[in-house]
Design a protein around this motif. Structure first.
Motif, PDB file in Angstrom:
ATOM      1  N   ARG A   1     -10.180   8.147  -4.755  1.00  0.00           N
ATOM      2  CA  ARG A   1      -9.182   7.173  -4.345  1.00  0.00           C
ATOM      3  C   ARG A   1      -8.767   6.072  -5.179  1.00  0.00           C
ATOM      4  O   ARG A   1      -7.584   5.360  -5.258  1.00  0.00           O
ATOM      5  CB  ARG A   1     -10.083   6.382  -2.964  1.00  0.00           C
TER       6      ARG A   1
ATOM      7  N   LEU B   1      -5.650   7.024  -7.139  1.00  0.00           N
ATOM      8  CA  LEU B   1      -4.445   6.637  -6.266  1.00  0.00           C
ATOM      9  C   LEU B   1      -4.074   5.313  -6.121  1.00  0.00           C
ATOM     10  O   LEU B   1      -2.985   4.779  -6.280  1.00  0.00           O
ATOM     11  CB  LEU B   1      -4.538   7.343  -4.988  1.00  0.00           C
ATOM     12  N   GLU B   2      -5.208   4.502  -5.905  1.00  0.00           N
ATOM     13  CA  GLU B   2      -4.880   2.812  -6.026  1.00  0.00           C
ATOM     14  C   GLU B   2      -4.368   2.574  -7.385  1.00  0.00           C
ATOM     15  O   GLU B   2      -3.317   1.862  -7.349  1.00  0.00           O
ATOM     16  CB  GLU B   2      -6.237   2.210  -5.726  1.00  0.00           C
TER      17      GLU B   2
ATOM     18  N   PRO C   1       5.215   7.438  -2.953  1.00  0.00           N
ATOM     19  CA  PRO C   1       4.137   6.318  -3.324  1.00  0.00           C
ATOM     20  C   PRO C   1       5.013   4.957  -3.361  1.00  0.00           C
ATOM     21  O   PRO C   1       4.448   4.058  -2.769  1.00  0.00           O
ATOM     22  CB  PRO C   1       3.516   6.763  -4.252  1.00  0.00           C
ATOM     23  N   THR C   2       5.728   4.755  -4.481  1.00  0.00           N
ATOM     24  CA  THR C   2       6.383   3.417  -4.805  1.00  0.00           C
ATOM     25  C   THR C   2       7.770   3.423  -5.127  1.00  0.00           C
ATOM     26  O   THR C   2       8.488   4.551  -4.852  1.00  0.00           O
ATOM     27  CB  THR C   2       5.450   3.419  -6.342  1.00  0.00           C
TER      28      THR C   2
ATOM     29  N   PRO D   1       2.603   2.471 -11.272  1.00  0.00           N
ATOM     30  CA  PRO D   1       3.199   3.765 -11.269  1.00  0.00           C
ATOM     31  C   PRO D   1       3.909   4.367 -12.514  1.00  0.00           C
ATOM     32  O   PRO D   1       4.439   3.624 -13.289  1.00  0.00           O
ATOM     33  CB  PRO D   1       4.111   3.858 -10.187  1.00  0.00           C
TER      34      PRO D   1
ATOM     35  N   GLU E   1       3.876   2.097  -1.002  1.00  0.00           N
ATOM     36  CA  GLU E   1       3.674   0.740  -1.583  1.00  0.00           C
ATOM     37  C   GLU E   1       4.079  -0.633  -0.757  1.00  0.00           C
ATOM     38  O   GLU E   1       3.457  -1.489  -0.868  1.00  0.00           O
ATOM     39  CB  GLU E   1       4.494   0.588  -3.137  1.00  0.00           C
TER      40      GLU E   1
ATOM     41  N   HIS F   1      -1.924  14.140  -1.472  1.00  0.00           N
ATOM     42  CA  HIS F   1      -2.461  13.175  -0.963  1.00  0.00           C
ATOM     43  C   HIS F   1      -1.912  12.468   0.232  1.00  0.00           C
ATOM     44  O   HIS F   1      -2.003  11.202   0.331  1.00  0.00           O
ATOM     45  CB  HIS F   1      -2.676  12.350  -2.282  1.00  0.00           C
TER      46      HIS F   1
ATOM     47  N   HIS G   1      -2.258   4.153   3.611  1.00  0.00           N
ATOM     48  CA  HIS G   1      -1.621   3.103   2.933  1.00  0.00           C
ATOM     49  C   HIS G   1      -0.337   2.460   3.449  1.00  0.00           C
ATOM     50  O   HIS G   1      -0.382   1.364   3.695  1.00  0.00           O
ATOM     51  CB  HIS G   1      -1.580   3.447   1.283  1.00  0.00           C
TER      52      HIS G   1
ATOM     53  N   ARG H   1      -2.497   4.294  -9.373  1.00  0.00           N
ATOM     54  CA  ARG H   1      -1.088   4.861  -9.438  1.00  0.00           C
ATOM     55  C   ARG H   1      -0.048   3.782  -8.727  1.00  0.00           C
ATOM     56  O   ARG H   1       0.903   3.603  -8.785  1.00  0.00           O
ATOM     57  CB  ARG H   1      -1.206   6.123  -8.895  1.00  0.00           C
ATOM     58  N   LEU H   2      -0.551   3.561  -7.378  1.00  0.00           N
ATOM     59  CA  LEU H   2       0.119   2.660  -6.731  1.00  0.00           C
ATOM     60  C   LEU H   2       0.325   1.356  -7.454  1.00  0.00           C
ATOM     61  O   LEU H   2       1.454   0.521  -7.455  1.00  0.00           O
ATOM     62  CB  LEU H   2      -0.581   2.217  -5.321  1.00  0.00           C
TER      63      LEU H   2
ATOM     64  N   PHE I   1      -3.756  10.021   2.440  1.00  0.00           N
ATOM     65  CA  PHE I   1      -4.288   8.627   1.701  1.00  0.00           C
ATOM     66  C   PHE I   1      -2.902   7.652   2.088  1.00  0.00           C
ATOM     67  O   PHE I   1      -2.922   6.804   2.260  1.00  0.00           O
ATOM     68  CB  PHE I   1      -4.596   8.834   0.165  1.00  0.00           C
ATOM     69  N   TYR I   2      -1.488   8.437   1.198  1.00  0.00           N
ATOM     70  CA  TYR I   2      -0.620   7.562   1.154  1.00  0.00           C
ATOM     71  C   TYR I   2      -0.059   7.171   2.899  1.00  0.00           C
ATOM     72  O   TYR I   2       0.421   6.046   2.974  1.00  0.00           O
ATOM     73  CB  TYR I   2       0.664   8.278   0.598  1.00  0.00           C
TER      74      TYR I   2
ATOM     75  N   GLU J   1       9.225   2.833  -7.718  1.00  0.00           N
ATOM     76  CA  GLU J   1       9.380   3.695  -9.105  1.00  0.00           C
ATOM     77  C   GLU J   1       9.920   5.419  -8.778  1.00  0.00           C
ATOM     78  O   GLU J   1      10.636   5.826  -9.064  1.00  0.00           O
ATOM     79  CB  GLU J   1       8.304   3.869 -10.163  1.00  0.00           C
ATOM     80  N   ASP J   2       8.958   5.757  -7.637  1.00  0.00           N
ATOM     81  CA  ASP J   2       9.233   7.232  -7.322  1.00  0.00           C
ATOM     82  C   ASP J   2      10.574   7.240  -6.463  1.00  0.00           C
ATOM     83  O   ASP J   2      11.211   8.185  -6.598  1.00  0.00           O
ATOM     84  CB  ASP J   2       8.013   7.358  -6.271  1.00  0.00           C
TER      85      ASP J   2
ATOM     86  N   HIS K   1       2.833  15.487  -5.522  1.00  0.00           N
ATOM     87  CA  HIS K   1       1.572  14.482  -5.757  1.00  0.00           C
ATOM     88  C   HIS K   1       1.570  13.723  -4.413  1.00  0.00           C
ATOM     89  O   HIS K   1       0.310  13.951  -3.957  1.00  0.00           O
ATOM     90  CB  HIS K   1       2.000  13.585  -6.733  1.00  0.00           C
TER      91      HIS K   1
END
Lengths: 231, 480
Positions: free
Chosen positions: A26, A29-30, B248-249, A36, B214, B63, B70, A32-33, B66-67, B251-252, B59
């Protein structure tokens, strides 16, 4: 629908053959957020490759935006009036309620009717600022907020954007960096608009037509303020 | 949308015999392929971006739980509401409920394939709410009561004469004698007619190309600006999106945006890329007062970890169908459900069942162009092969094909017999063919009814190969 939430998450975990993540996984991943990896950035957009405003100008021209360079912001009202006249448009515009735009010497164009606020369906012309110009693809970045009604970017037939040369950056990454410097990480305005040229469609026989629903014309006034900002 | 995928064979037959469709599909073949090739040639980093994009999606999928959690957190913090929906039915119910609470009579819609997947328009109509498609292509096919035939160019199967006839039939309020023969006139008329609808609507529904964990944002990528008018004018904005849209973000997102438009239309960047994060903020002079995201699973979580896992990387650019010879020949409707082309042949059996969609994985020559242009490098032919195996295992393959395959398998396991029979067969056929061709041939009627079967020339591949291996150093060019 919390039943659906649990079912979807459980389904994903079943497929991944693991339970909910915890601990190190976890934390990884945090982090990476929070930081990134940056993907490949097109070489053409790097600031030292060429002046970003030159690239910005040529990329914007490719997507049928028009652009006029102005020596300073004082010249904006005159340039707007000239543009409206040249395109046979009424001498009336809806201005974004931003302090710097409202402080321009609009009085120098007494025939121009200027009203600030969000767009009315009848408005033919809007004038807004831009948070950044992105040279990589000739893209404008506009933010919603008290000074930036989103409707101004889409409802009127003609959109005039006042952009400072000091706000032109190379790649998208640089534009996000600026926004994060202002808003902090992970927090965006209600709307972020990336605008690359005027509205278009190719839905009928693959022929490109401008002005599908959004503006038919996108005109950029590029203020050369680089010396002022450098000093 | 009601599936006709089970009737693929008949659908395809009708499609190849339709001269109007053939004319329209000619534009796909030329336009999309050349434009993509140009855009790719102009960006030296393109292949590296494809690799990076694939890694980002892998990626995220690894996950995804998780994402998603979030994303829920950031979206909620921005004042948005997330509606988790396991099935199409749940998504329809959630949308209808939001529309009812907003007192909606008219709902404008931006283009959304998830909207098609859950058949939201029919559901709203059945409940007294008028959905109005605002993307030009979607508007045209809504008038015609047709489903889209392409995921980014929904009316690509139509010619402008047909659109003119539809506009004349539906826009009765406009003067009869008006000129409508040019695309520009058709676009202007749709713009004028739809303007009023944007202003009337109480709710605007859009899809999402991406969701950003994000920031809690939804992202739409369009060229017309209809999606933006759909979401900034009404009081309520509903986003319909499926779970694999997550990145995720920011940047992605940059990486995926750099390959999306180039792969789809060959543009460097689509005209409008819009990130929406929650409802109107204090002090905002416009924007929706409420922001809902209807998040759909509808069979996707079951694909995770399966042999079709990688199909969830798809960013819906349409490059696979734009480059598919089968799609070029039959258009999108023949596939019979929401997603046409190679990606449809992989997704549809997973989403509506192999029993219903078992023909689709066979709608491929396995030429491999789809995989070669897919920005997310999805191994589409391999996945179609997996579905063909499942089709066979479940006895969905027609008896004649099964018998043929069984016979062939029996032969193929006996190399000597196989070689002997093919040698005799090919020599015989080579002698019988008139001027090197057959106009008809027993057991091959399906082929010879439409075109001649070429007669075999010279020895079989196997014997050529054996001969070549026998010659020292003879591996590099054969005998000439």
């Amino acid at each position: 629908m919390s039943g659906a939430r649990a079912a979807i998450l459980a389904g994903i975990r079943r497929g991944l053959k693991r339970g909910a993540l915890s601990g190190d996984a976890r934390a990884e991943l945090e982090s990476r957020l929070a930081g990134p990896p940056v993907g490949p950035v097109p070489d053409r957009s790097r600031a030292n490759h060429a002046l970003p405003i030159d690239l910005f100008e040529s990329m914007a021209a490719e997507v049928a935006a028009t652009l006029e360079r102005l020596p300073d912001s004082e010249a904006v009202p005159g340039a707007v009036a000239r543009y409206l006249k040249a395109n046979n448009l009424p001498a009336a515009l809806r201005l974004a309620p931003a302090d710097d735009l409202q402080a321009l010497p609009w009085d120098s164009e007494p025939l121009l009717s200027v009203e600030a606020g969000p767009a009315d369906p009848g408005d033919q012309v809007s004038v807004t600022g831009a948070f950044a110009g992105i040279a990589e693809t000739g893209t404008l970045m506009l933010l919603s907020g008290p000074a930036g009604p989103t409707t101004l970017n889409f409802l009127p037939d003609n959109h005039i954007v006042v952009l400072r040369a000091s706000d032109v950056v190379g790649p998208y990454e640089a534009a996000w960096e600026r926004l994060r410097a202002r808003n902090g990480r992970g927090s965006l305005p209600r709307t972020v608009n990336f605008i690359t040229g005027p509205s278009r469609t190719a839905d009928i026989e693959q022929t490109i037509q401008l002005g599908a629903h959004g503006p038919r014309r996108l005109h950029i006034l590029l203020i050369d303020d680089r010396d002022e900002s450098a000093s | 949308m009601r599936s006709t995928a089970h009737a693929f064979t008949e659908n395809a037959k009708r499609a190849v015999e339709d001269p109007q469709l053939k004319r329209a599909m000619g534009h796909v073949r030329k336009g999309f392929i050349e434009k993509r090739a140009k855009a790719r040639a102009r960006l030296p980093e393109f292949e590296a971006l494809r690799d990076a994009g694939r890694e980002i999606k892998d990626h995220t999928l690894a996950h995804l739980d998780f994402y998603l959690e979030h994303y829920e957190k950031t979206l909620t913090a921005a004042g948005g509401r997330l509606h988790w929906c396991a099935t199409a039915e749940e998504a329809r119910a959630a949308i209808l409920e939001i529309c009812r609470q907003a007192g909606a009579r008219t709902v404008t819609k931006g283009k959304s394939m998830i909207g098609e997947e859950i058949a939201i328009n029919d559901h709203l109509e059945a409940n007294g709410i008028t959905p109005v498609e605002t993307d030009l292509g979607e508007y045209i096919i809504q008038l015609r009561r047709e489903p889209p035939s392409h995921i980014i160019a929904p009316a690509v199967h139509l010619t402008k004469d047909l659109v003119e006839a539809d506009f004349r039939a539906h826009h009765k309020q406009l003067p009869e004698g008006r000129s409508l023969s040019e695309p520009a006139e058709l676009v202007a008329e749709a713009r004028q007619v739809l303007r009023q609808r944007y202003l009337e609507a109480e709710v605007g529904i859009t899809g999402a190309n991406f969701l950003v964990a994000e920031t809690g944002s939804s992202v739409i990528v369009t060229n017309e600006g209809n999606g933006d008018l759909t979401q900034c004018l009404p009081k309520v904005h509903i986003v319909v999106a499926s779970i694999e849209k997550l990145v995720p973000t920011l940047e992605d997102l940059n990486v995926l945006l750099r390959v999306l438009a180039r792969s789809a239309t060959g543009q460097e960047m689509s005209t409008y890329t819009t990130l929406s994060t929650g409802p109107r903020r204090p002090g905002d002079p416009d924007g929706p007062e409420a922001y809902h995201v209807v998040l759909l699973d509808n069979g996707r979580s079951a694909m995770i970890g399966s042999e079709f896992h990688e199909a969830l990387r798809c960013i819906r650019c349409g490059a696979c169908m734009n480059h598919c010879p089968v799609y070029h020949a039959i258009g999108g409707h023949a596939y019979g459900w929401v997603y046409p082309g190679p990606i449809g042949s992989v997704l549809n059996p997973g989403l509506i069942g192999i029993e219903e969609a078992h023909h689709l994985p066979n709608a491929s020559t396995f030429c491999g162009r789809c995989e070669s242009v897919c920005p997310m490098r999805i191994p589409l032919p391999r996945m179609m092969r997996h579905w063909r195996e499942k089709e066979f295992e479940r006895h969905l393959t027609p008896a004649s094909v099964r018998t043929g395959l069984t016979l062939w398998a029996a032969l193929a396991r006996r190399p000597r017999l196989y070689q002997a029979l093919t040698r005799i067969g090919s020599a015989l056929l080579g002698r019988l063919g008139k001027r090197g061709r057959f106009e008809s041939l027993p057991l091959a009627g399906g082929w010879t009814r439409f075109r001649d079967m070429p007669a075999p020339e010279g020895p079989t591949f196997q014997s050529l190969w054996a001969e070549q291996r026998g010659t020292p150093g003879g591996t590099s060019g054969g005998k000439r």
